[in-house]
Scaffold this motif. Structure first.
Motif, mmCIF file in Angstrom:
data_model
loop_
_atom_site.group_PDB
_atom_site.id
_atom_site.type_symbol
_atom_site.label_atom_id
_atom_site.label_comp_id
_atom_site.label_asym_id
_atom_site.label_seq_id
_atom_site.Cartn_x
_atom_site.Cartn_y
_atom_site.Cartn_z
ATOM 1 N N ASP A 87 0.850 -1.188 0.000
ATOM 2 C CA ASP A 87 0.000 0.000 0.000
ATOM 3 C C ASP A 87 0.886 1.238 0.000
ATOM 4 O OD1 ASP A 87 -2.460 1.300 -0.054
ATOM 5 O OD2 ASP A 87 -3.245 0.205 1.671
ATOM 6 N N TRP A 88 0.269 2.388 -0.187
ATOM 7 C CA TRP A 88 1.005 3.649 -0.095
ATOM 8 C C TRP A 88 0.034 4.762 0.245
ATOM 9 C CZ3 TRP A 88 0.957 7.518 -4.225
ATOM 10 C CH2 TRP A 88 0.155 7.158 -5.320
ATOM 11 N N ALA A 89 0.585 5.821 0.825
ATOM 12 C CA ALA A 89 -0.253 6.903 1.334
ATOM 13 C C ALA A 89 0.218 8.248 0.797
ATOM 14 C CB ALA A 89 -0.212 6.929 2.862
ATOM 15 N N VAL A 90 -0.738 9.153 0.666
ATOM 16 C CA VAL A 90 -0.432 10.540 0.317
ATOM 17 C C VAL A 90 -0.870 11.441 1.455
ATOM 18 C CG1 VAL A 90 -0.541 10.231 -2.177
ATOM 19 C CG2 VAL A 90 -2.641 10.778 -0.920
ATOM 20 N N THR A 91 -0.344 12.660 1.437
ATOM 21 C CA THR A 91 -0.702 13.659 2.435
ATOM 22 C C THR A 91 -0.879 14.991 1.735
ATOM 23 O OG1 THR A 91 -0.107 14.525 4.632
ATOM 24 C CG2 THR A 91 1.685 14.281 3.017
ATOM 25 N N LEU A 92 -1.080 16.057 2.506
ATOM 26 C CA LEU A 92 -1.182 17.403 1.963
ATOM 27 C C LEU A 92 -0.051 18.246 2.519
ATOM 28 C CD1 LEU A 92 -5.045 17.982 2.230
ATOM 29 C CD2 LEU A 92 -3.720 17.697 0.126
ATOM 30 N N PRO A 93 0.348 19.311 1.806
ATOM 31 C CA PRO A 93 1.426 20.168 2.309
ATOM 32 C C PRO A 93 1.143 20.610 3.740
ATOM 33 C CG PRO A 93 0.856 20.793 0.076
ATOM 34 C CD PRO A 93 -0.175 19.772 0.510
ATOM 35 N N SER A 94 2.190 20.577 4.568
ATOM 36 C CA SER A 94 2.027 20.870 5.986
ATOM 37 C C SER A 94 3.252 21.590 6.497
ATOM 38 C CB SER A 94 1.800 19.569 6.771
ATOM 39 O OG SER A 94 1.599 19.828 8.136
ATOM 40 N N SER A 95 3.176 22.060 7.727
ATOM 41 C CA SER A 95 4.311 22.710 8.359
ATOM 42 C C SER A 95 4.245 22.465 9.852
ATOM 43 C CB SER A 95 4.304 24.223 8.080
ATOM 44 O OG SER A 95 3.124 24.819 8.595
ATOM 45 N N SER A 96 5.364 22.669 10.523
ATOM 46 C CA SER A 96 5.385 22.504 11.970
ATOM 47 C C SER A 96 4.576 23.615 12.623
ATOM 48 C CB SER A 96 6.825 22.530 12.488
ATOM 49 O OG SER A 96 7.573 21.480 11.928
ATOM 50 N N SER A 97 3.949 23.309 13.743
ATOM 51 C CA SER A 97 3.175 24.295 14.478
ATOM 52 C C SER A 97 3.676 24.334 15.914
ATOM 53 C CB SER A 97 1.684 23.946 14.459
ATOM 54 O OG SER A 97 1.197 23.910 13.138
ATOM 55 N N VAL A 129 -14.292 5.920 -4.430
ATOM 56 C CA VAL A 129 -14.454 7.133 -3.634
ATOM 57 C C VAL A 129 -13.581 7.010 -2.396
ATOM 58 C CG1 VAL A 129 -16.793 7.580 -4.463
ATOM 59 C CG2 VAL A 129 -16.462 6.174 -2.417
ATOM 60 N N TYR A 130 -13.445 8.111 -1.666
ATOM 61 C CA TYR A 130 -12.702 8.093 -0.402
ATOM 62 C C TYR A 130 -13.669 8.201 0.769
ATOM 63 C CZ TYR A 130 -8.082 8.299 -2.491
ATOM 64 O OH TYR A 130 -6.942 7.981 -3.176
ATOM 65 N N GLY A 131 -13.459 7.360 1.772
ATOM 66 C CA GLY A 131 -14.243 7.456 2.997
ATOM 67 C C GLY A 131 -13.815 8.662 3.803
ATOM 68 N N ASP A 132 -14.507 8.913 4.897
ATOM 69 C CA ASP A 132 -14.187 10.055 5.742
ATOM 70 C C ASP A 132 -12.909 9.812 6.533
ATOM 71 O OD1 ASP A 132 -16.450 11.443 4.918
ATOM 72 O OD2 ASP A 132 -17.695 10.569 6.507
ATOM 73 N N LEU A 133 -12.289 10.895 6.962
ATOM 74 C CA LEU A 133 -11.090 10.809 7.786
ATOM 75 C C LEU A 133 -11.418 10.206 9.150
ATOM 76 C CD1 LEU A 133 -9.580 14.313 6.967
ATOM 77 C CD2 LEU A 133 -8.493 12.128 6.416
ATOM 78 N N ARG A 134 -10.538 9.299 9.598
ATOM 79 C CA ARG A 134 -10.664 8.698 10.920
ATOM 80 C C ARG A 134 -9.400 9.015 11.713
ATOM 81 N NH1 ARG A 134 -11.657 3.740 8.006
ATOM 82 N NH2 ARG A 134 -9.849 2.846 9.092
ATOM 83 N N ARG A 135 -9.582 9.539 12.905
ATOM 84 C CA ARG A 135 -8.428 9.926 13.715
ATOM 85 C C ARG A 135 -7.759 8.716 14.353
ATOM 86 N NH1 ARG A 135 -8.087 15.866 16.106
ATOM 87 N NH2 ARG A 135 -9.522 16.960 14.721
ATOM 88 N N GLY A 136 -6.433 8.816 14.458
ATOM 89 C CA GLY A 136 -5.650 7.777 15.098
ATOM 90 C C GLY A 136 -4.448 8.405 15.767
ATOM 91 N N VAL A 150 -6.638 9.290 8.962
ATOM 92 C CA VAL A 150 -6.480 8.550 7.707
ATOM 93 C C VAL A 150 -7.837 8.370 7.032
ATOM 94 C CG1 VAL A 150 -4.374 7.327 8.371
ATOM 95 C CG2 VAL A 150 -6.614 6.345 8.942
ATOM 96 N N ALA A 151 -7.796 8.265 5.711
ATOM 97 C CA ALA A 151 -9.001 7.992 4.927
ATOM 98 C C ALA A 151 -8.637 6.987 3.848
ATOM 99 C CB ALA A 151 -9.551 9.272 4.301
ATOM 100 N N PHE A 152 -9.466 5.952 3.689
ATOM 101 C CA PHE A 152 -9.162 4.869 2.762
ATOM 102 C C PHE A 152 -10.130 4.862 1.584
ATOM 103 C CE2 PHE A 152 -7.212 3.556 6.715
ATOM 104 C CZ PHE A 152 -5.996 3.023 6.290
ATOM 105 N N PRO A 153 -9.663 4.392 0.435
ATOM 106 C CA PRO A 153 -10.555 4.300 -0.726
ATOM 107 C C PRO A 153 -11.504 3.126 -0.603
ATOM 108 C CG PRO A 153 -8.420 3.352 -1.262
ATOM 109 C CD PRO A 153 -8.298 3.927 0.126
ATOM 110 N N LYS A 154 -12.629 3.220 -1.284
ATOM 111 C CA LYS A 154 -13.587 2.128 -1.374
ATOM 112 C C LYS A 154 -14.336 2.275 -2.685
ATOM 113 C CE LYS A 154 -16.981 4.792 1.306
ATOM 114 N NZ LYS A 154 -17.844 4.799 2.519
ATOM 115 N N PRO A 167 -3.894 5.526 -3.610
ATOM 116 C CA PRO A 167 -3.356 5.706 -2.262
ATOM 117 C C PRO A 167 -4.443 5.974 -1.232
ATOM 118 C CG PRO A 167 -3.091 7.716 -3.527
ATOM 119 C CD PRO A 167 -3.595 6.668 -4.488
ATOM 120 N N PHE A 168 -4.138 5.666 0.022
ATOM 121 C CA PHE A 168 -4.965 6.174 1.104
ATOM 122 C C PHE A 168 -4.367 7.502 1.576
ATOM 123 C CE2 PHE A 168 -1.851 3.473 3.315
ATOM 124 C CZ PHE A 168 -1.576 4.154 4.500
ATOM 125 N N TRP A 169 -5.081 8.214 2.427
ATOM 126 C CA TRP A 169 -4.654 9.538 2.897
ATOM 127 C C TRP A 169 -4.202 9.458 4.346
ATOM 128 C CZ3 TRP A 169 -4.638 14.077 0.004
ATOM 129 C CH2 TRP A 169 -5.177 13.961 -1.284
#
Length: 298
Positions: A87-97, A129-136, A150-154, A167-169
């Motif tokens: 499997d593999w995952a993608v993310t969105l641009p981010s920065s330290s807070s 489609v992508y399911g909703d984000l689930r916190r972990g 994370v959010a997984f395809p279905k 990819p999943f997110w």
């Protein structure tokens, strides 16, 4: 520079035998500098990480000895073959807070961006489609608490998508460099010179899966012009522009079982164009192709 809604490679998941964690063969231990992982909260799997200079990473994961066969079979990667990219995952641009309040606000903005992408994919009517984000999350050995979603395809009928087809997110709630500490001194220096993910080659078993996946990639990524058979898209990584010329996703039908192949950018000129890896078992080998970090043909 990536736009706020342009997916970036987050990590690649590779299933290995547990012995590769406890007593790795020399060919495996000679490929990378490994960063400590640990056992997951479900007690079924353990991992070790490989942090890359472009801000992405590899997760080498293994099922623990004596795991209940039924629980393994029910796991999303339980039926996958050891020694393969699962499997593999993608993310969105981010920065330290600097504060938890700012981290939460940053995540809520990313969550909004993800919802826009989720809607675009659904409206594309590709069959996936992508399911909703689930916190972990998890707590590091030093007590630092990590949080993500994370959010997984279905399939649009709710059925599961073969892992790795798209990819999943994985989006960070806490600062990303807590989960992926690639800026720590020395952790991204690898014997094979790997600095980032050059190509993710997705090869579904069935043409229908190729068509559905292509609809998703067309929606979330920019097409890459290439002479290869199949279709390709551009993919970035969290800080990839600093260390390589940018990655590619390639999609085509498999000539056998569904699989995902990975190529890496290397900064070692002596290894450009070569493949590295070794035997996982008597029927299977794990290999990675290496290309030049800049101006290399992916």
């Amino acid at each position: 520079m990536s736009s706020p809604t342009t997916p970036l490679v987050d990590h690649i998941v590779i299933l290995i035998p547990y012995s590769f964690l406890s007593a790795p063969p020399s060919w495996f231990s000679d490929l990378f500098h490994f960063y400590p992982g640990g056992r997951h909260s479900d007690g079924l799997t353990e991992n070790t990480l490989v942090l890359l200079a472009d801000g992405s990473y590899l997760e080498f994961i293994a099922f623990v000895p004596g795991v209940d066969p039924e629980k393994r079979a029910a796991h999303q990667w339980g039926k996958k073959k050891e020694g393969t990219v699962v499997d593999w995952a993608v993310t969105l641009p981010s920065s330290s807070s600097p504060s938890s309040a700012e981290e939460e606000a940053r995540f809520l903005e990313q969550e909004k961006q993800f919802h826009e992408i989720q809607k675009r994919v659904r409206d594309a009517n590709a069959g996936i489609v992508y399911g909703d984000l689930r916190r972990g999350g998890r707590t590091r050995p030093d007590g630092e608490v990590l949080k993500w979603a994370v959010a997984f395809p279905k399939h649009d009928d709710g059925g599961p998508v073969e892992p790795g087809t798209v990819p999943f997110w994985c989006l960070d709630v806490t600062a990303r460099d807590l989960r992926v500490p690639y800026t720590n001194p020395g952790v991204t220096k690898h014997p094979i010179g790997a600095v980032g993910v050059a190509k993710v080659e997705v090869l579904p078993e069935k043409q229908k899966a190729v068509e559905s996946a292509g609809g998703v990639y067309d929606t979330i990524l920019d097409t890459e012009e290439t002479a290869e058979i199949g279709k390709s898209w551009k993919i970035g990584s969290p800080v990839g522009e600093k260390v390589h010329s940018g990655g590619v996703i390639r999609l085509d039908a498999s000539d056998g079982l569904a699989r995902v192949n990975i190529s890496f950018f290397t900064d070692d000129p002596g290894l450009v164009g070569k493949s590295v890896g070794g035997e996982v078992d008597e029927d299977h080998t794990l290999t990675f192709h290496l290309v030049a970090a800049f101006d290399g043909k992916v």
